[in-house]
Design a protein around this motif. Sequence first.
Motif, PDB file in Angstrom:
ATOM      1  N   ALA A  40       0.835  -1.214   0.000  1.00  0.00           N
ATOM      2  CA  ALA A  40       0.000   0.000   0.000  1.00  0.00           C
ATOM      3  C   ALA A  40       0.863   1.255   0.000  1.00  0.00           C
ATOM      4  O   ALA A  40       0.552   2.240  -0.686  1.00  0.00           O
ATOM      5  N   GLN A  41       1.964   1.242   0.734  1.00  0.00           N
ATOM      6  CA  GLN A  41       2.858   2.408   0.769  1.00  0.00           C
ATOM      7  C   GLN A  41       3.622   2.565  -0.550  1.00  0.00           C
ATOM      8  O   GLN A  41       3.876   3.680  -0.994  1.00  0.00           O
ATOM      9  N   ILE A  42       3.987   1.453  -1.187  1.00  0.00           N
ATOM     10  CA  ILE A  42       4.628   1.521  -2.502  1.00  0.00           C
ATOM     11  C   ILE A  42       3.669   2.156  -3.505  1.00  0.00           C
ATOM     12  O   ILE A  42       4.040   3.037  -4.269  1.00  0.00           O
ATOM     13  N   ALA A 100       2.199   9.618  -1.159  1.00  0.00           N
ATOM     14  CA  ALA A 100       3.235   9.568  -0.116  1.00  0.00           C
ATOM     15  C   ALA A 100       4.495  10.188  -0.705  1.00  0.00           C
ATOM     16  O   ALA A 100       4.696  10.160  -1.919  1.00  0.00           O
ATOM     17  N   ARG A 101       5.315  10.762   0.161  1.00  0.00           N
ATOM     18  CA  ARG A 101       6.561  11.393  -0.293  1.00  0.00           C
ATOM     19  C   ARG A 101       7.758  10.614   0.240  1.00  0.00           C
ATOM     20  O   ARG A 101       7.717  10.104   1.358  1.00  0.00           O
ATOM     21  N   PRO A 102       8.824  10.564  -0.532  1.00  0.00           N
ATOM     22  CA  PRO A 102      10.041   9.913  -0.032  1.00  0.00           C
ATOM     23  C   PRO A 102      10.563  10.671   1.183  1.00  0.00           C
ATOM     24  O   PRO A 102      10.572  11.898   1.191  1.00  0.00           O
ATOM     25  N   GLN A 103      10.960   9.946   2.187  1.00  0.00           N
ATOM     26  CA  GLN A 103      11.416  10.559   3.429  1.00  0.00           C
ATOM     27  C   GLN A 103      12.920  10.354   3.622  1.00  0.00           C
ATOM     28  O   GLN A 103      13.458   9.295   3.299  1.00  0.00           O
ATOM     29  N   ASN A 144      10.307  13.268   9.405  1.00  0.00           N
ATOM     30  CA  ASN A 144       9.369  14.121   8.679  1.00  0.00           C
ATOM     31  C   ASN A 144      10.043  15.092   7.719  1.00  0.00           C
ATOM     32  O   ASN A 144       9.566  16.205   7.524  1.00  0.00           O
ATOM     33  N   ALA A 145      11.150  14.666   7.127  1.00  0.00           N
ATOM     34  CA  ALA A 145      11.862  15.504   6.157  1.00  0.00           C
ATOM     35  C   ALA A 145      11.865  14.794   4.807  1.00  0.00           C
ATOM     36  O   ALA A 145      12.217  13.621   4.721  1.00  0.00           O
ATOM     37  N   PRO A 146      11.447  15.484   3.750  1.00  0.00           N
ATOM     38  CA  PRO A 146      11.466  14.858   2.429  1.00  0.00           C
ATOM     39  C   PRO A 146      12.895  14.636   1.949  1.00  0.00           C
ATOM     40  O   PRO A 146      13.806  15.368   2.324  1.00  0.00           O
ATOM     41  N   THR A 173      13.515  10.682  -6.902  1.00  0.00           N
ATOM     42  CA  THR A 173      12.594  11.231  -7.890  1.00  0.00           C
ATOM     43  C   THR A 173      11.434  10.267  -8.083  1.00  0.00           C
ATOM     44  O   THR A 173      11.635   9.071  -8.274  1.00  0.00           O
ATOM     45  N   VAL A 174      10.223  10.808  -8.028  1.00  0.00           N
ATOM     46  CA  VAL A 174       9.019   9.999  -8.244  1.00  0.00           C
ATOM     47  C   VAL A 174       8.249  10.590  -9.411  1.00  0.00           C
ATOM     48  O   VAL A 174       7.954  11.776  -9.423  1.00  0.00           O
ATOM     49  N   ARG A 175       7.961   9.764 -10.403  1.00  0.00           N
ATOM     50  CA  ARG A 175       7.053  10.172 -11.471  1.00  0.00           C
ATOM     51  C   ARG A 175       5.753   9.421 -11.218  1.00  0.00           C
ATOM     52  O   ARG A 175       5.700   8.193 -11.326  1.00  0.00           O
ATOM     53  N   SER A 176       4.743  10.152 -10.821  1.00  0.00           N
ATOM     54  CA  SER A 176       3.480   9.546 -10.393  1.00  0.00           C
ATOM     55  C   SER A 176       2.791   8.779 -11.509  1.00  0.00           C
ATOM     56  O   SER A 176       2.897   9.107 -12.684  1.00  0.00           O
TER      57      SER A 176
END
Length: 121
Positions: free
Chosen positions: A25-27, A35-38, A44-46, A51-54
């Motif tokens: 689910a998180q993937i 969700a943002r990469p942490q 709590n810092a990105p 890089t994520v291409r949605s």
Amino acid sequence: MGTSEHGVLSTRWVYDATRDPVAVAQIVALLTGKARPQAKSESNAPDSSITVRSADMLSLAQGFGIARDESVCTDIPVGDRTVRVHRLLQVSEPAATGHVTAPWRLADGTGVTGVFLELAA
């Protein structure tokens, strides 16, 4: 798979998350921009190095199927799509579909970037 000791968090279980509904689910959340990469060293810092291409057309509404292991990756059926988790990392350019790229260092210290997760064709 086993355990490891963390200096602050104590004993941590290490396992293959490709069969864990929470991890899958998180993937999917990461691949769909929910969700943002942490950062690994700050709460709590990105992490701007990832890089994520949605991929808008990915949903867990129909659940996910049994992961299939290949020699260099694991494919997870998600609805009518397939999420590929790369196990053998290679310097590579991502496909146009949804993907996650991140940097790592080679044995000689050279910094490289490649695909960790992607929607498989």
